[in-house]
Design an enzyme around this catalytic site. Structure first.
Site, PDB file in Angstrom:
ATOM      1  N   PHE C  53      12.900  29.823 -18.520  1.00  0.00           N
ATOM      2  CA  PHE C  53      13.682  30.046 -17.309  1.00  0.00           C
ATOM      3  C   PHE C  53      13.063  29.282 -16.155  1.00  0.00           C
ATOM      4  O   PHE C  53      11.843  29.229 -16.003  1.00  0.00           O
ATOM      5  CB  PHE C  53      13.724  31.524 -16.935  1.00  0.00           C
ATOM      6  CG  PHE C  53      14.396  32.400 -17.934  1.00  0.00           C
ATOM      7  CD1 PHE C  53      15.701  32.169 -18.311  1.00  0.00           C
ATOM      8  CD2 PHE C  53      13.718  33.472 -18.500  1.00  0.00           C
ATOM      9  CE1 PHE C  53      16.333  32.985 -19.230  1.00  0.00           C
ATOM     10  CE2 PHE C  53      14.341  34.290 -19.418  1.00  0.00           C
ATOM     11  CZ  PHE C  53      15.643  34.058 -19.787  1.00  0.00           C
ATOM     12  N   GLU C  54      13.941  28.804 -15.332  1.00  0.00           N
ATOM     13  CA  GLU C  54      13.624  28.083 -14.116  1.00  0.00           C
ATOM     14  C   GLU C  54      12.622  28.798 -13.204  1.00  0.00           C
ATOM     15  O   GLU C  54      11.854  28.174 -12.491  1.00  0.00           O
ATOM     16  CB  GLU C  54      14.963  27.944 -13.396  1.00  0.00           C
ATOM     17  CG  GLU C  54      15.003  27.022 -12.272  1.00  0.00           C
ATOM     18  CD  GLU C  54      16.467  26.834 -11.827  1.00  0.00           C
ATOM     19  OE1 GLU C  54      17.402  27.006 -12.634  1.00  0.00           O
ATOM     20  OE2 GLU C  54      16.642  26.515 -10.656  1.00  0.00           O
TER      21      GLU C  54
END
Lengths: 256, 319, 256, 319
Positions: C53-54
């Site tokens: 995830f970012e």
């Protein structure tokens, strides 16, 4: 003068170096005399002084008798405020968080350039020395104090190799080379304390160590020194300074 | 090694690696087979700290040749790599056995005669070379080394006028070693690693290298890793092999586990600095080629010394 | 065909997207359908798949019913292998560690360019959309799978604004712009699955979703599609896929 | 803010800061006085996570004007900054209230009418701008944004042909905010801060800024910091003020302490998206200007909701 034999040359070096530091400063220190001096300063007039090590340590508190063998050992982290990567601690210098870099030196010249890489021609050296480590970064990026033994072969007109830049070739040459910040500030030796001329950037004696003559200093220096009426005499180490220092290095690893 | 690897090759190399979540535990000997003659090898830790000595020992025993080694600060590991003939070039910022012992006669012997190369960069410059490699960019701009003779010897770096400010900058080239050797306090069988205390450049090195071999004091479960994911310093998909190797940095230190075995270090330094060729030969015969296993090597250091070092290592937590 | 009403368009989207992933891949996922699909894939045919995830997470394991509201929430870190800074997780894309970027899309064009910034003229937009987030980085640096609703206003000949680059203006324009790696790989919609022509880089239908006709797909697309004899038909969702998916989103936040 | 600060000014500014080891604990109101009208302000956390909402709340109450704000991803914090008139420009990669709620009508109202600016960069590009700022270099080379229209709107970035490889690169300019606002789980009175879990860009931001204000869930002793120095994420000498502010991110989340207060967020979003001007006015009156203190604001959210959020926050450790 009567105390002359009461302390060693290295003890004097450590104490005079400690006196150069100011409370609240953030100091990037090498091991040996610099670390000893910075720790001494913390316990004397600089309780708010912060010591950083190249291995990645901010705000270590060195325990007496537990001086680390290098700036990359676990002992450096003893009761530190922060441990970070060695690249990141060096970047703090580049960003500007560090007031003073504090190192030893093997060979220095009239403009405060340091050599720890080659004796002789780098292409065919007489001696290959260990190299820069963080020395080049520290001296490129902040104000430097160097503590070293005063010998003619160490104080030369021009170093064989500029490992850590001082004022390069004097005047504006440092800035012109792309080093707008920092620069050599003080050189502390067992004979005297030196600064650098604001204009020419040549090394100049600020104060003689107790009992040392101008001739002694000049005789041990490979370039011409200019003494003026401003050249003072340093106060000898106090009993308090000496006893504290000796507590820090009870095995006399660095002060013998 | 001084040449920047083109991005297309970097990407192709990494695409070919198996980055799946899989167990990678191998023996020390198998791990050594991940390194090939002529490889560029990045070495983790610094000076006498968290040096992957077990892996270096195994590479020398496996008779690797023509390695090109980079490490932020090099100690007796560099002596052994030169002295054994495994390595032809070391890229670092400082190379001796340790500040306590002055100049390494082994380094001098090889560097002064041209038998091997010691390429010097500033400490930060080398860090930024690994970091650029880790970030997948071809260079990093820095503000040190400028004006010095260190730079004069490194035409691999390029000066530049900043297009934003006009300031003079130095661009140091990315360093992406073929393989990185890193020792950690603990990791899981996939290679998720925790590093306590001093991290040096190991995270950047792991990301930069095209292959990573971990030795670890202890293999823990993946569950233990997942319980504190913000303590993981190296992610598993950068790692290609995991070796459980207690005292894997001996005679150097491993943060919080053991300090250096100083008696052995002193013995070593005295031996090789008296005669960097014959002394080294004697050391290699007795301590590298001689023992049948890493444990037998540790036995030669001596259990007494190991226990003293371990006691001192743990004392960092006595605060 | 008899199952047609047995699943929603979003369920189909999630399942067909999950099928695009391969075991062992390292996948940079957005929240919503992409995360749901990647998690589904992990529980189906990809036990060795890693989700990033970012916000700075490697290898999260999403618990059923605990889908995070964004890629920057603590729930994203649940049983993760590593948490790192968001800049550093994005740099993994640049270094090349990521096989697939997996996102939703608001507007896409024939070359797979995505717009999530402006509807209308950027200088005076009808609608200012939220912007790129990591979308531009992901689509610039790795192979992309996009899952989106198939509507004519979303499938346009040319997006109003290229937020996240696909193949730009087709053929070699992506590489020539300085993006040598990655590119749009698959677009999964509620009507069909699309790839991109190796040469022209235009979007082409690979397979129709169960019960969907070519005409339906073309009618909902703002540019000409070329169907060939290779254009296949996708297998409908299995009971196993559907039941697993529904376990993951019991509140039907993303699959209603 | 798009201009790179010359190195000489960066160094001068930092040299003038008091970086000594000293206590810095102040009230929330005093902390707000560290930020001046027209300042460029870097905001820590991301989206609804570890947002320094208490500080933003205090700045709005103190009637700060013409702030130029940068943050990796902006949520309702950006709404409030625009809607209160405190901020004229927001530099970020994504701006809405959260993915759950679609497009922020407040952002739209200001960005579409030109009443305020939303300058868009890619997420990584913004991260690299902070990182360059943190490292004391004027730019960072990256490989994204190229070819896109995001770049077309950002002439502040410069394309370059790599002098090593000939590859096309984008140089993004360093971002050194006048002041950074960062919320942490705990720090000591000097500002040595520990951050659990997601770190976002806060470490780079702290290093990059010329002043840092920390709010913290809890002030701990310096002894506690020194017991685990490898857990310190922000060093004290970057920090200028410390405020102990429990629930200082409300109604957003603080990793491991509380999740967002979703009922309040939903109420807020409904209110402002119905009418971005009047709805915002109503919200500001009632929740920002109305309460006498942060605790009174928390009381308006409601203890029930705080407890639910706190329970969920701690559940991240139930593994």
């Amino acid at each position: 003068m009567t105390l002359k034999s009461a302390y060693t040359a290295r003890e004097l070096l450590a104490i005079l170096s400690a006196r150069q530091l100011k409370d609240g400063q953030v100091v990037f220190a090498g091991v040996g005399i610099p670390l000893l001096a910075a720790t001494l300063a913390q316990r004397l007039h600089c309780p708010g002084l912060t010591i950083l090590f190249e291995g990645g340590v901010i705000g270590a508190l060195i325990e007496p008798g537990k001086l680390p063998p290098s700036t990359n050992d676990q002992r450096c982290t003893q009761r530190a405020n922060m441990v970070l990567s060695s690249a990141d601690v060096l970047l703090l210098l580049q960003r500007g968080y560090i007031d003073v870099g504090f190192m030893g030196g093997a060979q220095i010249d009239q403009y405060g350039n340091l050599n720890s890489s080659f004796i002789g021609d780098p292409k065919k050296p007489t001696t290959r020395l260990p190299g820069t480590g963080g020395g080049n970064d520290i001296s490129s990026l902040t104000n430097m104090i160097v503590a070293m033994q005063h010998e003619k072969r160490r104080f030369v007109e021009q170093v064989d190799f500029i490992t850590s830049p001082g004022w390069l070739r004097g005047r504006d040459t440092r800035r012109e080379s792309g080093l707008p910040a920092g620069g050599m500030f003080r050189v502390v030796t067992d004979l005297a304390v030196f600064g650098f001329d604001e204009e020419t950037r040549r090394m100049k004696p600020l104060a003689l160590n107790p009992g040392v003559t101008r001739e002694q200093v000049q005789d041990n220096t490979g370039f011409k020194l200019e003494f003026t009426h401003d050249t003072g005499v340093t106060e000898p180490p106090t009993e308090h300074e000496l006893s504290l220092l000796r507590t820090l290095d009870p095995e006399r690893l660095f002060i013998a | 090694m001084s040449e920047v690897i083109p991005y297309s090759k970097l990407r192709k190399d990494i695409a070919q690696r198996d980055r799946s979540l899989r167990e990678k535990v191998v023996s020390l000997e198998e791990a050594a087979s991940f390194v090939h003659d002529g490889d560029s090898v990045g070495v983790g830790g610094s000076t006498m700290s968290r040096t992957p000595m077990g892996l270096i020992w195994a590479l020398i025993r496996a008779k690797r040749k023509k390695l090109s080694v980079s490490r932020c600060i090099v100690s007796s590991d560099g002596d052994l790599l030169f002295g054994s003939g495994a390595c032809e070039r070391i890229t670092t910022s400082w190379f001796s056995q340790g500040i306590l012992w002055g100049v390494s006669k082994v380094m001098r012997h090889y560097a002064e005669t041209g038998k091997a190369r010691y390429d010097e960069w500033s400490h930060m410059a080398l860090g930024m070379r690994f970091r650029a490699g880790a970030m997948g960019i071809p260079f990093m701009p820095i503000r040190s080394m400028l004006g010095s003779d260190v730079l004069q010897l490194r035409p691999e770096a390029k000066e530049m006028d900043c297009p934003f400010t006009g300031e003079k900058l130095l661009l140091v080239p990315a360093l992406n070693p073929d393989v990185a050797l890193i020792h950690v306090q603990r990791c899981d069988p996939y290679g998720n690693a925790q590093i306590d205390g001093l991290q040096f450049m190991d995270m950047d090195l792991a990301m930069a290298a095209n292959k990573v071999i971990l030795t670890t004091e202890r293999i823990i479960t993946n569950d233990q890793i997942r319980r504190a994911p913000d303590q993981t310093k190296i992610p598993f998909f950068t790692v290609d092999a995991v070796v459980e190797l207690p005292f894997g940095c001996a005679p150097h230190e491993c943060y919080g586990v053991y300090e250096p075995m100083m008696r052995h270090m002193q013995y070593y330094v005295d031996l090789v600095n008296k005669d960097p060729v014959k002394g080294m030969q004697e050391y290699l015969e007795r301590f590298v080629y001689g023992p049948k296993s890493w444990t037998e090597f540790l036995d030669l250091i001596g259990l007494d010394d190991l226990l003293v070092a371990a006691r001192a290592g743990k004392s960092i937590y006595d605060t």
